[in-house]
Design a protein around this motif. Structure first.
Motif, mmCIF file in Angstrom:
data_model
loop_
_atom_site.group_PDB
_atom_site.id
_atom_site.type_symbol
_atom_site.label_atom_id
_atom_site.label_comp_id
_atom_site.label_asym_id
_atom_site.label_seq_id
_atom_site.Cartn_x
_atom_site.Cartn_y
_atom_site.Cartn_z
ATOM 1 N N PRO A 22 -12.121 3.555 -53.477
ATOM 2 C CA PRO A 22 -11.421 4.118 -52.461
ATOM 3 C C PRO A 22 -11.234 3.074 -51.193
ATOM 4 C CG PRO A 22 -13.463 4.933 -52.402
ATOM 5 C CD PRO A 22 -13.577 4.163 -53.602
ATOM 6 N N GLU A 23 -11.906 2.019 -51.350
ATOM 7 C CA GLU A 23 -11.946 0.892 -50.213
ATOM 8 C C GLU A 23 -11.050 -0.262 -51.075
ATOM 9 O OE1 GLU A 23 -15.931 0.427 -50.103
ATOM 10 O OE2 GLU A 23 -16.459 2.269 -48.823
ATOM 11 N N PRO A 24 -10.897 -1.323 -50.201
ATOM 12 C CA PRO A 24 -10.165 -2.502 -50.765
ATOM 13 C C PRO A 24 -11.499 -3.156 -51.439
ATOM 14 C CG PRO A 24 -9.442 -2.202 -48.543
ATOM 15 C CD PRO A 24 -10.590 -1.267 -48.794
ATOM 16 N N VAL A 25 -11.331 -4.142 -52.638
ATOM 17 C CA VAL A 25 -12.256 -4.882 -53.087
ATOM 18 C C VAL A 25 -11.646 -6.174 -53.154
ATOM 19 C CG1 VAL A 25 -13.671 -5.271 -54.859
ATOM 20 C CG2 VAL A 25 -12.842 -3.041 -54.825
ATOM 21 N N ILE A 26 -12.595 -7.141 -52.551
ATOM 22 C CA ILE A 26 -12.030 -8.689 -52.505
ATOM 23 C C ILE A 26 -12.856 -9.788 -53.633
ATOM 24 C CG2 ILE A 26 -11.659 -10.734 -51.130
ATOM 25 C CD1 ILE A 26 -11.671 -8.248 -48.675
ATOM 26 N N TYR A 27 -12.147 -10.301 -54.407
ATOM 27 C CA TYR A 27 -13.017 -10.972 -55.185
ATOM 28 C C TYR A 27 -12.576 -12.540 -54.986
ATOM 29 C CZ TYR A 27 -12.684 -6.950 -58.077
ATOM 30 O OH TYR A 27 -12.375 -5.592 -58.809
ATOM 31 N N VAL A 28 -13.747 -13.307 -54.704
ATOM 32 C CA VAL A 28 -13.415 -14.788 -54.635
ATOM 33 C C VAL A 28 -13.861 -15.480 -55.621
ATOM 34 C CG1 VAL A 28 -13.896 -16.574 -52.790
ATOM 35 C CG2 VAL A 28 -13.938 -14.479 -52.023
ATOM 36 N N GLY A 29 -13.169 -16.460 -56.487
ATOM 37 C CA GLY A 29 -13.510 -17.179 -57.308
ATOM 38 C C GLY A 29 -14.700 -18.274 -57.046
ATOM 39 N N MET A 30 -15.513 -18.163 -57.416
ATOM 40 C CA MET A 30 -16.895 -19.247 -57.091
ATOM 41 C C MET A 30 -17.519 -19.979 -58.023
ATOM 42 S SD MET A 30 -17.481 -18.157 -53.511
ATOM 43 C CE MET A 30 -18.904 -17.966 -52.691
ATOM 44 N N LEU A 55 -14.219 -3.498 -41.234
ATOM 45 C CA LEU A 55 -13.487 -3.058 -42.252
ATOM 46 C C LEU A 55 -14.481 -2.323 -43.349
ATOM 47 C CD1 LEU A 55 -10.922 -5.753 -43.281
ATOM 48 C CD2 LEU A 55 -10.603 -3.326 -42.190
ATOM 49 N N LYS A 56 -13.806 -1.316 -43.885
ATOM 50 C CA LYS A 56 -14.567 -0.901 -45.154
ATOM 51 C C LYS A 56 -14.067 -1.624 -46.286
ATOM 52 C CE LYS A 56 -17.015 3.184 -44.075
ATOM 53 N NZ LYS A 56 -16.643 4.301 -43.335
ATOM 54 N N ALA A 57 -14.839 -2.566 -46.828
ATOM 55 C CA ALA A 57 -14.137 -3.501 -48.180
ATOM 56 C C ALA A 57 -15.480 -3.907 -48.765
ATOM 57 C CB ALA A 57 -13.273 -4.530 -47.554
ATOM 58 N N GLN A 58 -15.141 -4.203 -50.082
ATOM 59 C CA GLN A 58 -16.185 -4.584 -50.977
ATOM 60 C C GLN A 58 -16.082 -6.168 -51.109
ATOM 61 O OE1 GLN A 58 -18.362 -3.129 -54.518
ATOM 62 N NE2 GLN A 58 -17.066 -1.345 -54.075
ATOM 63 N N GLU A 71 -7.341 -23.357 -57.661
ATOM 64 C CA GLU A 71 -8.443 -22.823 -56.734
ATOM 65 C C GLU A 71 -8.221 -23.186 -55.282
ATOM 66 O OE1 GLU A 71 -11.018 -21.188 -57.744
ATOM 67 O OE2 GLU A 71 -11.159 -21.354 -59.866
ATOM 68 N N PRO A 72 -9.144 -22.264 -54.544
ATOM 69 C CA PRO A 72 -9.982 -21.262 -54.554
ATOM 70 C C PRO A 72 -8.780 -20.009 -54.842
ATOM 71 C CG PRO A 72 -10.361 -22.298 -52.510
ATOM 72 C CD PRO A 72 -9.021 -22.914 -53.093
ATOM 73 N N PHE A 73 -9.269 -19.212 -55.736
ATOM 74 C CA PHE A 73 -8.492 -17.931 -55.985
ATOM 75 C C PHE A 73 -9.256 -16.730 -55.220
ATOM 76 C CE2 PHE A 73 -6.889 -19.534 -59.822
ATOM 77 C CZ PHE A 73 -5.674 -19.291 -59.932
ATOM 78 N N LEU A 74 -8.426 -15.904 -54.403
ATOM 79 C CA LEU A 74 -8.870 -14.671 -53.679
ATOM 80 C C LEU A 74 -8.037 -13.506 -54.237
ATOM 81 C CD1 LEU A 74 -10.013 -14.333 -50.388
ATOM 82 C CD2 LEU A 74 -8.292 -12.910 -50.850
ATOM 83 N N ASP A 75 -8.959 -12.634 -54.771
ATOM 84 C CA ASP A 75 -8.121 -11.253 -55.555
ATOM 85 C C ASP A 75 -8.325 -10.111 -54.411
ATOM 86 O OD1 ASP A 75 -7.829 -13.108 -57.560
ATOM 87 O OD2 ASP A 75 -9.068 -11.936 -58.923
ATOM 88 N N ILE A 76 -7.283 -9.349 -54.217
ATOM 89 C CA ILE A 76 -7.390 -8.169 -53.429
ATOM 90 C C ILE A 76 -6.992 -6.981 -54.110
ATOM 91 C CG2 ILE A 76 -6.864 -7.205 -51.217
ATOM 92 C CD1 ILE A 76 -6.401 -9.538 -49.998
ATOM 93 N N GLN A 77 -7.871 -5.886 -54.224
ATOM 94 C CA GLN A 77 -7.303 -4.852 -55.091
ATOM 95 C C GLN A 77 -7.587 -3.732 -54.144
ATOM 96 O OE1 GLN A 77 -10.549 -3.854 -58.337
ATOM 97 N NE2 GLN A 77 -10.217 -1.792 -57.356
ATOM 98 N N LYS A 78 -6.404 -3.051 -53.803
ATOM 99 C CA LYS A 78 -6.241 -2.086 -52.912
ATOM 100 C C LYS A 78 -6.320 -0.578 -53.513
ATOM 101 C CE LYS A 78 -2.710 -2.970 -50.270
ATOM 102 N NZ LYS A 78 -2.131 -3.182 -49.011
ATOM 103 N N PRO A 79 -7.006 0.414 -52.993
ATOM 104 C CA PRO A 79 -6.879 1.807 -53.685
ATOM 105 C C PRO A 79 -5.634 2.120 -54.442
ATOM 106 C CG PRO A 79 -7.820 2.019 -51.388
ATOM 107 C CD PRO A 79 -7.311 0.531 -51.769
ATOM 108 N N GLY A 80 -5.711 2.268 -55.640
ATOM 109 C CA GLY A 80 -4.351 2.767 -56.481
ATOM 110 C C GLY A 80 -3.580 1.502 -57.036
ATOM 111 N N LEU A 81 -3.870 0.430 -56.255
ATOM 112 C CA LEU A 81 -2.918 -0.606 -56.845
ATOM 113 C C LEU A 81 -3.732 -1.619 -57.648
ATOM 114 C CD1 LEU A 81 -1.263 -1.523 -53.333
ATOM 115 C CD2 LEU A 81 -0.273 -0.373 -55.215
ATOM 116 N N PRO A 82 -3.093 -2.319 -58.503
ATOM 117 C CA PRO A 82 -3.658 -3.331 -59.468
ATOM 118 C C PRO A 82 -4.293 -4.529 -58.599
ATOM 119 C CG PRO A 82 -1.487 -3.649 -59.754
ATOM 120 C CD PRO A 82 -1.502 -2.512 -58.831
#
Lengths: 621, 150
Positions: A22-30, A55-58, A71-82
């Motif tokens: 239910p919270e945004p998830v942030i992925y960083v390519g490390m 912010l409430k985010a992982q 690189e660097p990649f940063l991915d963001i996944q918001k609720p309900g979205l890819p």
């Protein structure tokens, strides 16, 4: 086993919860390439921004997903979205993404692609997997890299992790080997020996205890497939080792890994600990009565230790020098006991074969080379990074379709590291498999593909490799120790414009001496770069020898740097970077370059904004 | 120093030869290099002659035998870095700080080494300063970067 199903259930729950967070998830390519491009700065900045804005985010770390040049990649996944993947993210772009895409809800910054399960376009954003670099790939070994948190075992389990191991326990060692035979898997370290045979030899060998060693001493310069896999998905390697150990009948495993890969070592250590906690490493694994422990041995920097017997000597605490075979390690290896050595990629493929079946795996590739192979696509190619393609893909498809071609016209591609060769344009339609590459004078090797264009001097490349092998020669065999040294000497003369035609003949003669007179693969293959460049790029050798000219303007002694007076604006930028003070001249007037002081370091050439410094080749008479 | 080496040796029981390289690695990690004094102590512990220890240690490129500088610069000379100009960077840097690979500057600010491959080939040429890898280097970028290290 029941215990594992509970673990699996929990893991899937955790993974699902992450996907439907239910919270945004942030992925960083490390991975190492991400970190080298500034991913840790991005990570720190994102963490601060999250905290500052309450912010409430992982925030999650992932490994390398492949296109290292983005690189660097940063991915963001918001609720309900890819999950949306953004490339070349620096600190300011990261801040902008959070304040716009997450807090306000919209951003003009375009993602490179989305990582949703459905590969259809989503609201104008294409699937990441349809990017030109990725769409022709077949990711089997690398399927988790960049997707999962490499430190979280639950992510691995939720995506089918350890299913291969369960299958192995279910069917027993004999049938595991049978399954590998069906798959057609051959050693991914380069030589291409059928994996099942190696296992069978060690299983049948008498002697106790037996050992399993994972060769993670990825020594080929220009190759980093194993590093990326261990950093991005360490569990797949460890599961592969468990299966191999079970099939061979050993309880002791070693990972011999380069000390130059600190991040991979750290992630493996974490992974081993986590597996130990879940009862997947140690005594009585999953109540099957099977015991297995893994020790990590850090290599100390010697290329020859990639050779099996040298590697064993190094683990035993000696100089890493090869010995003659037979006896093969399968009969007499570590401490004189039966030992099986496999490469990282070979072992990383095993769980996938067990999970989906040998028949499925053999559906990829060519008749004699089955499955997929990872390659480090680097050098003068537009899209550099880590790729995985079915065996039999042509060099043209790899370099031009996946890699996007070269900036200057293509000249050569080098495969197989210092043991391999340089292939010219006429080989671009060669399917990449073990036999085809050997027939062209090169080898598959561990998977480095270094692309070269018109700006690369092939004599210089041959000199580079021979220099490398002569330095890394352990010194045991005279033809290798002295032969490679002599070859470097001749190549050096050629690149300095001091050689005669006769020197090329001597060089050719030395290649067969070194090849035939050496004990191990290092010496036997050391002349390959010279042989292939002599065969396919003889004109470049002749230009150096007869005309004293380097066509690519690389060889220092045959090149002179000078200032083009008509173009020089006298901006002083080159004066400030020249480390030897070779360039002088007052501001706003054309500068002077003193060739006596010039060390030809190219600093002026790089910084000049007016094309006023030319790196023209000159003729030494 | 005596204590650190003793502590390291105590961690590596049994006194098998297989533990020699890990001990040398730990000593170098703690002290920055392998000093004659530490070789002597390791030799006593494992009951291996000093010359054998040097024979093994000098075989591997990881070990150094002179004190490192405050900052370690490692120029990657892997194939990809070579093709992209790593050699030119090394040459310019040598002229800039006045030392060759394997040496330390007189003011102990930098030590310089070449490394066979750091595995960041896609971002070549790369340079490692104190465990941090810097990608897509050029002579100018490196020169500016060095100012940050005192």
């Amino acid at each position: 086993m029941n215990n594992f199903y509970k673990i699996q259930e929990k893991a899937i729950e955790e993974w699902q919860a992450l996907q439907n967070s239910p919270e945004p998830v942030i992925y960083v390519g490390m991975g190492s390439c991400g970190l080298a491009s500034g991913a840790s700065e991005v990570w720190n900045s994102v963490r601060r921004t999250i905290k500052k804005n309450n912010l409430k985010a992982q925030l999650l770390k992932v490994g390398c997903i492949g296109p290292c040049y983005l690189e660097p990649f940063l991915d963001i996944q918001k609720p309900g979205l890819p999950r949306m993947s953004f490339n070349n993210v620096d600190v300011s772009k990261a801040r902008k993404l959070i304040s716009e895409y997450i807090i306000i809800g919209e951003t003009k910054l375009k993602p490179l692609g989305h990582l949703g399960e459905n590969k259809e376009e989503f609201e104008g954003v294409k699937s990441f997997w349809n990017h030109p670099m990725l769409k022709n790939q077949e990711r089997i070994v690398l399927r988790n890299c960049g997707i999962i948190d490499p430190e979280n075992i639950n992510h691995y389990i939720a995506r089918g992790g350890f299913k291969g191991l369960l299958k192995a326990f279910d069917i027993g060692p004999e049938r595991v080997i049978e399954e590998i035979k069906t798959s057609g898997l051959r050693g991914r370290g380069g030589a291409g020996f059928p994996t099942y045979k190696k296992w069978q030899f060690c299983r049948d060998a008498k002697g106790n205890p037996k050992y399993l060693i994972c060769n993670a001493d990825e020594g080929d310069p220009g190759a980093f497939m194993n590093r990326s896999l261990m950093e991005g998905d360490p569990y797949v390697l460890l599961e592969g080792m468990l299966i191999a150990a079970y099939a061979i009948g050993t309880n002791h495993g070693y990972i011999y890994i380069r000390a130059e890969y600190p991040l991979a070592i750290e992630r493996l250590k974490i992974a081993i600990q986590k597996m130990f906690k879940l009862g997947l490493i140690g005594k009585n694994i999953l109540n099957t009565g099977f015991n297995f422990d893994i020790k990590i041995k850090e290599g100390a920097g010697a290329f020859v230790c990639g050779e099996e017997t040298a590697l064993i000597a190094s683990i035993e605490g000696q100089r890493g020098m090869p010995r003659s075979r037979p006896p093969f390690p399968a009969v007499s290896g570590l401490n004189g006991n039966p030992t099986n050595i496999n490469n990282v990629e070979t072992l990383g493929t095993i769980p996938n074969i067990l999970r989906k079946g040998g028949k499925w795996y053999s559906g990829f590739g060519t008749e004699k080379s089955k499955g997929t192979k990872t390659f480090a696509l680097v050098g003068k190619v537009r899209r550099t990074g880590l790729i995985e393609v079915p065996m039999g893909t042509t060099l043209r498809e790899i370099i031009f379709d996946i890699g996007g071609g070269t900036l200057k016209p293509f000249k050569a591609v080098q495969t197989g590291g210092p043991s391999g060769g340089c292939l010219s344009e006429e080989f671009l339609d060669l399917p990449v498999d073990y036999e085809s590459l050997v027939s062209a004078g090169s080898i598959m090797g561990s998977g480095g593909l270094i692309v070269m264009d018109q700006g690369t001097c092939m004599v210089d490349v041959a000199k580079y490799f021979l220099n490398f092998t002569s330095q890394e020669s352990c010194g045991k065999c005279t033809p290798c120790r002295i032969g490679t040294h002599k070859m470097v000497g001749i190549l050096d003369k050629i690149t300095k414009g001091e050689a005669e035609t006769r020197d090329i003949e001597i060089l050719e003669g030395l290649t067969s001496t070194v090849k035939n007179g050496s004990l191990c693969g290092l010496g036997q293959t050391a002349p390959n770069p010279v042989l292939t460049t002599l065969k396919y790029f003889k004109d470049e050798y002749l230009a150096h020898v007869e005309e004293k000219r380097c066509p690519a303007a690389v060889c220092r002694d045959l090149v002179e740097y000078r200032v083009i007076k008509e173009k020089c604006t006298g901006c002083q930028r080159c004066v400030s970077v020249c480390p030897t003070g070779a360039i002088t001249g007052p501001r706003s007037e054309p500068h002077n370059l003193d060739p006596e002081k010039c060390i030809k370091c190219r600093a002026c050439y790089e910084i000049c904004r007016f094309d006023a410094i030319a790196g023209d080749a000159i003729i030494i008479v | 120093m005596k204590d650190t080496i003793d502590a390291i040796l105590k961690k590596h029981i049994p006194k098998e030869k297989g533990n020699l390289i890990p001990v040398l690695q730990s000593v170098q990690k703690k002290e920055g290099y392998i000093s004659p004094e530490s070789v002597k102590r390791i030799s006593n512990y494992f009951r291996i002659s000093r010359s054998s220890i040097y024979g093994i240690a000098t075989f591997y490129s990881q070990f150094r035998f002179n004190p490192p500088g405050r900052h370690s610069i490692k120029i990657c000379l892997g194939t990809a870095c070579h093709v992209q100009g790593g050699d030119f960077i090394l040459k310019a840097l040598q002229a800039e700080i006045g030392i060759s690979p394997g040496e330390t500057t007189d003011d102990m600010r930098f030590d310089l080494d070449r490394v066979a491959c750091l595995g960041c080939c896609a971002l070549a040429p790369v340079v490692m300063i104190d465990n941090k890898i810097h990608s897509r280097m050029s002579v100018i970028k490196l020169k500016e970067l060095l100012n940050k290290y005192e």
